[in-house]
Design a protein around this motif. Sequence first.
Motif, PDB file in Angstrom:
ATOM      1  N   LEU A   1       7.456   1.431  10.665  1.00  0.00           N
ATOM      2  CA  LEU A   1       8.058   2.506  11.455  1.00  0.00           C
ATOM      3  C   LEU A   1       7.500   3.857  11.031  1.00  0.00           C
ATOM      4  O   LEU A   1       7.206   4.705  11.870  1.00  0.00           O
ATOM      5  N   ALA A   2       7.356   4.054   9.722  1.00  0.00           N
ATOM      6  CA  ALA A   2       6.807   5.317   9.230  1.00  0.00           C
ATOM      7  C   ALA A   2       5.353   5.490   9.663  1.00  0.00           C
ATOM      8  O   ALA A   2       4.937   6.589  10.033  1.00  0.00           O
ATOM      9  N   GLU A   3       4.599   4.414   9.651  1.00  0.00           N
ATOM     10  CA  GLU A   3       3.183   4.488  10.014  1.00  0.00           C
ATOM     11  C   GLU A   3       2.962   4.689  11.506  1.00  0.00           C
ATOM     12  O   GLU A   3       2.137   5.503  11.920  1.00  0.00           O
ATOM     13  N   PHE A   4       3.689   3.951  12.337  1.00  0.00           N
ATOM     14  CA  PHE A   4       3.427   3.953  13.780  1.00  0.00           C
ATOM     15  C   PHE A   4       4.421   4.783  14.594  1.00  0.00           C
ATOM     16  O   PHE A   4       4.188   5.048  15.768  1.00  0.00           O
ATOM     17  N   GLY A   5       5.547   5.151  14.005  1.00  0.00           N
ATOM     18  CA  GLY A   5       6.566   5.906  14.733  1.00  0.00           C
ATOM     19  C   GLY A   5       7.546   5.012  15.467  1.00  0.00           C
ATOM     20  O   GLY A   5       8.744   5.232  15.409  1.00  0.00           O
ATOM     21  N   HIS A   6       7.028   4.018  16.163  1.00  0.00           N
ATOM     22  CA  HIS A   6       7.844   3.046  16.903  1.00  0.00           C
ATOM     23  C   HIS A   6       7.309   1.650  16.607  1.00  0.00           C
ATOM     24  O   HIS A   6       6.119   1.488  16.337  1.00  0.00           O
ATOM     25  N   LEU A   7       8.167   0.655  16.707  1.00  0.00           N
ATOM     26  CA  LEU A   7       7.747  -0.738  16.706  1.00  0.00           C
ATOM     27  C   LEU A   7       7.998  -1.273  18.107  1.00  0.00           C
ATOM     28  O   LEU A   7       8.983  -0.899  18.751  1.00  0.00           O
ATOM     29  N   HIS A   8       7.113  -2.154  18.580  1.00  0.00           N
ATOM     30  CA  HIS A   8       7.199  -2.659  19.948  1.00  0.00           C
ATOM     31  C   HIS A   8       7.132  -4.178  19.968  1.00  0.00           C
ATOM     32  O   HIS A   8       6.509  -4.791  19.108  1.00  0.00           O
ATOM     33  N   GLY A   9       7.747  -4.737  20.967  1.00  0.00           N
ATOM     34  CA  GLY A   9       7.705  -6.175  21.173  1.00  0.00           C
ATOM     35  C   GLY A   9       8.113  -6.489  22.592  1.00  0.00           C
ATOM     36  O   GLY A   9       8.093  -5.622  23.471  1.00  0.00           O
ATOM     37  N   ARG A  10       8.488  -7.740  22.789  1.00  0.00           N
ATOM     38  CA  ARG A  10       8.994  -8.187  24.086  1.00  0.00           C
ATOM     39  C   ARG A  10      10.333  -8.873  23.849  1.00  0.00           C
ATOM     40  O   ARG A  10      10.520  -9.538  22.837  1.00  0.00           O
ATOM     41  N   VAL A  11      11.237  -8.717  24.816  1.00  0.00           N
ATOM     42  CA  VAL A  11      12.561  -9.302  24.694  1.00  0.00           C
ATOM     43  C   VAL A  11      12.956  -9.891  26.053  1.00  0.00           C
ATOM     44  O   VAL A  11      12.551  -9.381  27.103  1.00  0.00           O
ATOM     45  N   ARG A  12      13.720 -10.966  25.998  1.00  0.00           N
ATOM     46  CA  ARG A  12      14.199 -11.585  27.236  1.00  0.00           C
ATOM     47  C   ARG A  12      15.563 -11.015  27.580  1.00  0.00           C
ATOM     48  O   ARG A  12      16.500 -11.077  26.788  1.00  0.00           O
ATOM     49  N   LEU A  13      15.671 -10.438  28.770  1.00  0.00           N
ATOM     50  CA  LEU A  13      16.926  -9.872  29.252  1.00  0.00           C
ATOM     51  C   LEU A  13      17.892 -10.994  29.627  1.00  0.00           C
ATOM     52  O   LEU A  13      17.467 -12.128  29.870  1.00  0.00           O
ATOM     53  N   PRO A  14      19.172 -10.693  29.742  1.00  0.00           N
ATOM     54  CA  PRO A  14      20.123 -11.715  30.187  1.00  0.00           C
ATOM     55  C   PRO A  14      19.825 -12.210  31.604  1.00  0.00           C
ATOM     56  O   PRO A  14      20.290 -13.275  31.995  1.00  0.00           O
ATOM     57  N   THR A  15      19.027 -11.477  32.362  1.00  0.00           N
ATOM     58  CA  THR A  15      18.615 -11.906  33.708  1.00  0.00           C
ATOM     59  C   THR A  15      17.502 -12.945  33.659  1.00  0.00           C
ATOM     60  O   THR A  15      17.144 -13.508  34.685  1.00  0.00           O
ATOM     61  N   GLY A  16      16.926 -13.144  32.464  1.00  0.00           N
ATOM     62  CA  GLY A  16      15.831 -14.096  32.299  1.00  0.00           C
ATOM     63  C   GLY A  16      14.456 -13.463  32.266  1.00  0.00           C
ATOM     64  O   GLY A  16      13.476 -14.114  31.898  1.00  0.00           O
ATOM     65  N   HIS A  17      14.333 -12.190  32.627  1.00  0.00           N
ATOM     66  CA  HIS A  17      13.042 -11.515  32.645  1.00  0.00           C
ATOM     67  C   HIS A  17      12.597 -11.128  31.228  1.00  0.00           C
ATOM     68  O   HIS A  17      13.408 -10.645  30.433  1.00  0.00           O
ATOM     69  N   LEU A  18      11.317 -11.300  30.969  1.00  0.00           N
ATOM     70  CA  LEU A  18      10.712 -10.839  29.726  1.00  0.00           C
ATOM     71  C   LEU A  18      10.206  -9.417  29.956  1.00  0.00           C
ATOM     72  O   LEU A  18       9.498  -9.160  30.943  1.00  0.00           O
ATOM     73  N   VAL A  19      10.597  -8.479  29.082  1.00  0.00           N
ATOM     74  CA  VAL A  19      10.231  -7.070  29.243  1.00  0.00           C
ATOM     75  C   VAL A  19       9.782  -6.485  27.906  1.00  0.00           C
ATOM     76  O   VAL A  19      10.074  -7.031  26.845  1.00  0.00           O
ATOM     77  N   VAL A  20       9.099  -5.342  27.983  1.00  0.00           N
ATOM     78  CA  VAL A  20       8.726  -4.609  26.775  1.00  0.00           C
ATOM     79  C   VAL A  20       9.977  -3.988  26.158  1.00  0.00           C
ATOM     80  O   VAL A  20      10.960  -3.706  26.854  1.00  0.00           O
ATOM     81  N   CYS A  21       9.930  -3.784  24.861  1.00  0.00           N
ATOM     82  CA  CYS A  21      11.038  -3.137  24.160  1.00  0.00           C
ATOM     83  C   CYS A  21      10.484  -2.428  22.936  1.00  0.00           C
ATOM     84  O   CYS A  21       9.314  -2.601  22.578  1.00  0.00           O
ATOM     85  N   GLY A  22      11.322  -1.657  22.288  1.00  0.00           N
ATOM     86  CA  GLY A  22      10.877  -0.954  21.096  1.00  0.00           C
ATOM     87  C   GLY A  22      12.031  -0.529  20.218  1.00  0.00           C
ATOM     88  O   GLY A  22      13.205  -0.703  20.560  1.00  0.00           O
ATOM     89  N   CYS A  23      11.662   0.030  19.094  1.00  0.00           N
ATOM     90  CA  CYS A  23      12.632   0.532  18.127  1.00  0.00           C
ATOM     91  C   CYS A  23      12.025   1.749  17.436  1.00  0.00           C
ATOM     92  O   CYS A  23      10.832   1.784  17.152  1.00  0.00           O
ATOM     93  N   VAL A  24      12.869   2.727  17.194  1.00  0.00           N
ATOM     94  CA  VAL A  24      12.459   3.925  16.481  1.00  0.00           C
ATOM     95  C   VAL A  24      13.546   4.261  15.465  1.00  0.00           C
ATOM     96  O   VAL A  24      14.725   3.995  15.691  1.00  0.00           O
ATOM     97  N   ALA A  25      13.124   4.816  14.342  1.00  0.00           N
ATOM     98  CA  ALA A  25      14.072   5.287  13.330  1.00  0.00           C
ATOM     99  C   ALA A  25      14.154   6.798  13.418  1.00  0.00           C
ATOM    100  O   ALA A  25      13.135   7.475  13.564  1.00  0.00           O
ATOM    101  N   ILE A  26      15.362   7.304  13.348  1.00  0.00           N
ATOM    102  CA  ILE A  26      15.583   8.746  13.257  1.00  0.00           C
ATOM    103  C   ILE A  26      16.136   8.989  11.868  1.00  0.00           C
ATOM    104  O   ILE A  26      17.273   8.626  11.567  1.00  0.00           O
TER     105      ILE A  26
END
Length: 193
Positions: free
Chosen positions: A69-94
């Motif tokens: 997180l410190a190096e890239f600012g955000h971490l990214h991946g893919r997550v499956r929504l409750p609708t069944g769709h696979l979408v991009v997602c991310g996380c950031v620390a403040i």
Amino acid sequence: MTSPADFRDRANWSGGYYELAMEVGSSDDARVQAVLSALWSAADVRGCFGRTDREPEEQDPVPCAVGSLAEFGHLHGRVRLPTGHLVVCGCVAIRGDDGSDWLDFYVPVGALERAGVAYGDGRPFFRSAVLDDWLAAIGAETFKRAPFSLGVVGFEVSGCTDASTLAGRLPRTRDIGYLLPQGDVLRYGAANT
């Protein structure tokens, strides 16, 4: 054809973020790491990457760690929504100067729109009861593994309040969802406006 799971498609990352923002309650790296690891697992995020200008198959994964997180600012991946769709997602620390850090797990609205997630219900802002409940469940599972001080759920909710302001009480009228610890129990107050 583009997909809501494509990293390189800038439209997937547009429109703001639907978030589960968690006030960690400490600025200790080990504490932030515990919540990050529990969150990534609870959300069942696929992969952990530092860049969005390359598809996951075109880059090496990075550790799901505070250092990344410190190096890239955000971490990214893919997550499956409750609708069944696979979408991009991310996380950031403040990282707060006040001794309390936040982790924000998010799904961009652009990806949600491509996945056909209905929202709004006539409101002038993004709201989805399906996403609220899904993110609240991720927060509850995270809390079991790594307790945090407060969680908030909704569109661009990061920084809208904090645990000390709420003083252990859920607001009666809620434009967003709240995950409020009361002892070892996490209480969920869904948005009700």
